[in-house]
Write a protein that holds these residues in place. Structure first.
Motif, PDB file in Angstrom:
ATOM      1  N   LEU A  64       0.831  -1.200   0.000  1.00  0.00           N
ATOM      2  CA  LEU A  64       0.000   0.000   0.000  1.00  0.00           C
ATOM      3  C   LEU A  64       0.871   1.258   0.000  1.00  0.00           C
ATOM      4  N   SER A  65       1.943   1.264   0.788  1.00  0.00           N
ATOM      5  CA  SER A  65       2.841   2.415   0.800  1.00  0.00           C
ATOM      6  C   SER A  65       3.479   2.629  -0.561  1.00  0.00           C
ATOM      7  N   ALA A  66       3.849   1.538  -1.232  1.00  0.00           N
ATOM      8  CA  ALA A  66       4.440   1.655  -2.565  1.00  0.00           C
ATOM      9  C   ALA A  66       3.421   2.209  -3.566  1.00  0.00           C
ATOM     10  N   ALA A  67       2.157   1.797  -3.427  1.00  0.00           N
ATOM     11  CA  ALA A  67       1.122   2.322  -4.318  1.00  0.00           C
ATOM     12  C   ALA A  67       0.927   3.817  -4.096  1.00  0.00           C
ATOM     13  N   LEU A  68       0.951   4.255  -2.846  1.00  0.00           N
ATOM     14  CA  LEU A  68       0.831   5.684  -2.552  1.00  0.00           C
ATOM     15  C   LEU A  68       2.053   6.447  -3.057  1.00  0.00           C
ATOM     16  N   ALA A  69       3.231   5.843  -2.923  1.00  0.00           N
ATOM     17  CA  ALA A  69       4.444   6.490  -3.439  1.00  0.00           C
ATOM     18  C   ALA A  69       4.341   6.686  -4.946  1.00  0.00           C
ATOM     19  N   TYR A  72       3.347  10.337  -3.168  1.00  0.00           N
ATOM     20  CA  TYR A  72       3.418  10.560  -1.727  1.00  0.00           C
ATOM     21  C   TYR A  72       4.594   9.769  -1.159  1.00  0.00           C
ATOM     22  N   PRO A  73       5.645  10.449  -0.710  1.00  0.00           N
ATOM     23  CA  PRO A  73       6.913   9.773  -0.395  1.00  0.00           C
ATOM     24  C   PRO A  73       6.824   8.854   0.818  1.00  0.00           C
ATOM     25  N   LEU A  74       7.657   7.831   0.781  1.00  0.00           N
ATOM     26  CA  LEU A  74       7.770   6.891   1.889  1.00  0.00           C
ATOM     27  C   LEU A  74       8.522   7.539   3.036  1.00  0.00           C
ATOM     28  N   LEU A  75       7.999   7.357   4.245  1.00  0.00           N
ATOM     29  CA  LEU A  75       8.664   7.846   5.444  1.00  0.00           C
ATOM     30  C   LEU A  75       9.381   6.723   6.176  1.00  0.00           C
ATOM     31  N   THR A  76       8.769   5.553   6.214  1.00  0.00           N
ATOM     32  CA  THR A  76       9.390   4.402   6.866  1.00  0.00           C
ATOM     33  C   THR A  76       8.689   3.128   6.419  1.00  0.00           C
ATOM     34  N   ASP A  77       9.397   2.018   6.475  1.00  0.00           N
ATOM     35  CA  ASP A  77       8.844   0.717   6.114  1.00  0.00           C
ATOM     36  C   ASP A  77       9.186  -0.280   7.212  1.00  0.00           C
ATOM     37  N   VAL A 127      14.624   3.030  -2.403  1.00  0.00           N
ATOM     38  CA  VAL A 127      13.599   4.057  -2.645  1.00  0.00           C
ATOM     39  C   VAL A 127      14.142   5.465  -2.392  1.00  0.00           C
ATOM     40  N   GLN A 128      15.433   5.675  -2.648  1.00  0.00           N
ATOM     41  CA  GLN A 128      16.014   6.996  -2.395  1.00  0.00           C
ATOM     42  C   GLN A 128      15.260   8.113  -3.110  1.00  0.00           C
ATOM     43  N   HIS A 129      14.714   7.815  -4.296  1.00  0.00           N
ATOM     44  CA  HIS A 129      14.076   8.850  -5.101  1.00  0.00           C
ATOM     45  C   HIS A 129      12.702   9.251  -4.578  1.00  0.00           C
ATOM     46  N   TYR A 130      12.102   8.457  -3.663  1.00  0.00           N
ATOM     47  CA  TYR A 130      10.835   8.890  -3.071  1.00  0.00           C
ATOM     48  C   TYR A 130      10.828   8.650  -1.560  1.00  0.00           C
ATOM     49  N   PHE A 131      11.956   8.952  -0.928  1.00  0.00           N
ATOM     50  CA  PHE A 131      12.084   8.796   0.520  1.00  0.00           C
ATOM     51  C   PHE A 131      12.060  10.160   1.188  1.00  0.00           C
ATOM     52  N   HIS A 132      11.245  10.303   2.223  1.00  0.00           N
ATOM     53  CA  HIS A 132      11.134  11.553   2.974  1.00  0.00           C
ATOM     54  C   HIS A 132      12.034  11.440   4.208  1.00  0.00           C
ATOM     55  N   ASP A 133      13.061  12.276   4.308  1.00  0.00           N
ATOM     56  CA  ASP A 133      14.081  12.107   5.343  1.00  0.00           C
ATOM     57  C   ASP A 133      13.941  13.057   6.525  1.00  0.00           C
ATOM     58  N   ARG A 134      12.726  13.602   6.752  1.00  0.00           N
ATOM     59  CA  ARG A 134      12.503  14.476   7.902  1.00  0.00           C
ATOM     60  C   ARG A 134      11.285  13.996   8.694  1.00  0.00           C
TER      61      ARG A 134
END
Length: 318
Positions: free
Chosen positions: A143-148, A152-157, A210-217
């Motif tokens: 589901l997170s990958a579908a949202l990405a 919508y960037p991934l925050l954590t997995d 997933v560096q290209h859609y990772f949210h790092d804050r």
């Protein structure tokens, strides 16, 4: 090998054991070690394990420490929220050792530091974190990958690390830029398994950078969704419903990462107080689905639609 400094889950880790999944702190060995939160060391723990005389129990907690053994993988020791000692078995698969460091060991360190680890994934939508919890195989990462894929960037997995800001809001800290997807999820996304490495050699679960859609804050948490898939023979369309009352507390407790280790360490009261506080400050929903079809995009669109309509954007009860 020289220790390397990494960042994950709002903490700074210095590790003697290579953890290529994590983000390296720029500056490396020259950085000020006073900012380090957790040290990960490699040492022989066999003598200590024998001294603890744990019998047939492979997990034991004493005096703010937790010690466990995984057959053919190694011994792992966590203490006081600031140190992990790893003792791999000779010939152990390093990928398997890393799975336990990045999962169980880090979750125990979080518990010892009063950081709540939920078993789930989270993405960022309009400046808020939305977490998806569920049992193994429920489809959290999918589901997170579908949202990405919708922007919508991934925050954590896998582990959602929760703390609190000065205003009393629940905050999700970024994990690390990797997702793990099973073969059916790769098929649903049209991805080729030969393009990715498996998590380890014995399973068809793949590590997806997933560096290209990772949210790092860090981001405040608006809502938690429990994924509750039903048996395929029970035909139910995607449904989204709110969870209320005491059921929220039960749900959040049950989806705490390695929740059994919370109780083993004598932290049951802390967990109850923490999930009670969390339950009062966010929205909680359950998503059900069934059937053989790949529904991740439909579920993602339902969630986006709810957020866009302003059904919830964080709860002001705190």
């Amino acid at each position: 090998m020289l220790p390397v400094q990494y960042e994950a889950y709002g903490l700074r880790w210095v590790s003697q054991f290579p953890l290529p999944e994590l983000q390296i702190v720029q500056g490396g060995a020259d950085l000020d070690t006073s900012t380090v939160d957790v040290y990960i060391q490699v040492a022989d723990l066999k003598t200590r394990w024998n001294e603890w005389d744990v019998g047939r129990d492979n997990f034991v907690a004493r005096d703010g420490s937790l010690f466990f053994r995984i057959e053919d993988i190694g011994l792992f020791f966590m203490e006081q929220g600031n140190r992990i000692i790893v003792s791999p078995e000779p010939g152990a698969d390093n990928k398997k050792v890393r799975l336990f460091i990045l999962g169980t060991c880090m979750a125990v360190i979080m518990m010892q530091r009063s950081i709540l680890p939920l078993h789930g994934s989270a993405v960022v939508i309009d400046g808020w974190a939305y977490a998806f919890v569920g049992h193994s195989g429920a489809g959290k990462s999918t589901l997170s990958a579908a949202l990405a894929s919708r922007g919508y960037p991934l925050l954590t997995d896998d582990v959602v690390a929760l703390t609190w800001d000065a205003g009393g809001r629940a905050i999700v800290s970024p994990g690390y830029p990797q997702q793990k997807l099973w073969q059916p999820s790769l098929d649903g996304f049209g991805m080729k398994e030969q393009d990715y490495a498996t998590v380890h050699a014995e399973i068809t679960k793949y590590a997806i950078p997933v560096q290209h859609y990772f949210h790092d804050r860090s981001v405040p948490l608006a809502a938690v969704f429990e994924l509750d898939p039903k048996p395929e023979e029970v035909q139910i369309p995607v449904q989204l419903m709110e969870v209320s009352g005491l059921e929220r507390l039960h749900m959040l407790c049950s989806h705490t990462f390695r929740s059994g280790l919370v109780y083993r360490q004598g932290l049951a009261q802390w967990l109850f107080e923490t999930v009670s506080r969390l339950s009062a400050s966010i929205e909680v929903f359950r998503i059900t689905r069934s059937g053989p079809d790949f529904t991740a995009f439909e579920m993602a669109d339902r969630i986006i639609d709810h957020v866009r309509k302003g059904v919830y954007t964080g709860n002001d009860n705190n």
